[in-house]
Design an enzyme around this catalytic site. Sequence first.
Site, PDB file in Angstrom:
ATOM      1  N   SER A 152      25.122   4.250  87.703  1.00  0.00           N
ATOM      2  CA  SER A 152      24.492   3.070  87.177  1.00  0.00           C
ATOM      3  C   SER A 152      23.448   2.657  88.253  1.00  0.00           C
ATOM      4  O   SER A 152      23.258   3.163  89.386  1.00  0.00           O
ATOM      5  CB  SER A 152      25.478   2.049  87.214  1.00  0.00           C
ATOM      6  N   TYR A 208      31.964  -2.814  90.975  1.00  0.00           N
ATOM      7  CA  TYR A 208      31.496  -1.727  89.870  1.00  0.00           C
ATOM      8  C   TYR A 208      30.592  -0.849  90.562  1.00  0.00           C
ATOM      9  O   TYR A 208      30.652   0.415  90.481  1.00  0.00           O
ATOM     10  CB  TYR A 208      30.831  -2.630  88.800  1.00  0.00           C
TER      11      TYR A 208
END
Length: 603
Positions: free
Chosen positions: A391, A416
């Site tokens: 990501s 995350y």
Amino acid sequence: MKNIVIAAGYATRLGELTKNFPKPLLKIGENTILERMLDDIDRIPEIDEHIIITNHKFASIFEDWKKDLHYSKPITIVDDGTETNDTRLGAVCDLLFAMDKLHIDDDLLVVAADNLLFFSFQEFVDFAREKGTSCIMCHEQPSIEKLQRTGVVELDENYRVLGMEEKPQVPKSHWAVPPFYIYQKKDLDLVRHSVENGCGKDAPGNLAHYMVEHTTMHAWPMSAGRFDIGSLDTYYEACELAKQGKINIIMEKIELNNKTIFVTGAAGFIGSNLVKRLFKDVKGATIIGIDNMNDYYDVALKEYRLNELNTAVTEGSTWKFVKGDIADKQTIDSIFEEYKPQLVVNLAAQAGVRYSITNPDAYIQSNMIGFYNILEACRHNPVEHLVYASSSSVYGGNKKVPFSTDDRVDNPVSLYAATKKSNELFAHCYSKLYDIPTTGLRFFTVYGPAGRPDMAYFGFTNKLLKGETIQIFNYGNCRRDFTYVDDIVEGVYRVMQGAPERKKGEDGLPIPPYAVYNIGGGQPENLLDFVQILQEELVRAGVLPADFDFEAHKELVAMQPGDVPTTYADATALERDFGFTPKITLREGLRAFAQWYKAFYCK
């Protein structure tokens, strides 16, 4: 087949480096530019000779160079007799000169000698054999400016060339043509006729243009990228990449047809679109999908995607869906034991930056334990390539833009992001220890039809339709590199077919067959501009009325914990290695989303 290397130029753009020395013999790391190309071409069974055409000034340098070489095919140096840039024959006339001098009557592979390549010419030769015609190469190029400096082709669905322009002011397609060609023996007279008819002695693209008009030609879409050594800057950049070990390899070509492919997160936004693409373009594949179908967002949307997949299965393909969790080791092990996948694409993850603040357990289970289970299964059941989703959030509050995969990413600002960085570290470890080819993809703000409702564009639409107020964080001073889902899928699809090369280091252990790429548009949009385009497209699609008062439904608020002000992808490595950069504009993508939303929710 003869390999014709056009190497007679004087490369004035490289200044003193090539004033008295041929550019193809400049070193990039351990080897010269030309040797890197010949290392690949020499392995092609159809090639029986390398013919290097150069000028009189450099001919003796090439002759000295070849004395210490040990290729399986002979190398012939052809001196075209010219000594200055003003008297040079030009690429097309050099080709004709060599054909006549050596009485060549054979198929030709014609290459420019100043490119580093990330694919094998064997693929190009195989393509030409399959089509039975003379062929050129092509690759998608979204930049109009770059297209204006190259050849551009129009193609039909079978890659037959319908037309070609050299350096067009108004390109008719996005298919650019690099300087690599295969000319069949039966078409060699056209080379002579092209010069006689004044098509231009210097630009090989002019020759290809002439031949397109007089014979059938096809264009092979390059499976990976190339690096054009066209200036001092690009030469030094190539040298630096070689030091980092990023330019020494040709990707191991992975054939997808008739393979078993395991896609995790198959009912998710990206996963479902990837499976559709595999159904469309991969023949005879067995595709295994897994998804836990959790309620992080509306399960009905995941079921809709699954129904779409069930109706998209093509003849000859096999589709198996498993409702399960990648964090369940027994489930993953049983899938590998039963189906023995050859490629794995791990897209299953607990997504969302803000949700990780309040629900950390979900991220540890899915993103860390789940990915560990995938790696262990690949370790005990060897695969050709593991591709996994990382990501852009790994860049945290990185002040340097655009974000490059060379940047340090040691300071995540959300759990995350930390789990995604851990995925990259896990993958590197398993690549090193167990020789598993792994490629991580850092996705940048993915959007599109049937996406995730927690994403801004989707959430904003839901709230506006209900008459609620939308919150724009950091008072609108955020920029996001929005990437349309089809561009993400195109990137994943290409990367699947090019695994990092497996080879041993001096310690006898594998040099990790490991890579990480950004996939992003490289054009960050201000959130206020994004909202403006979204509202225009929602009105255009009929989701909202033309007189909707948007200003009354906007609220500018402070930055949220775990968020970052800017995401901005440097995707040059993806273009270099795979010949692809995202090309769908934000307006095009939001228009597709608005039309889908109207059909799905506003019935």
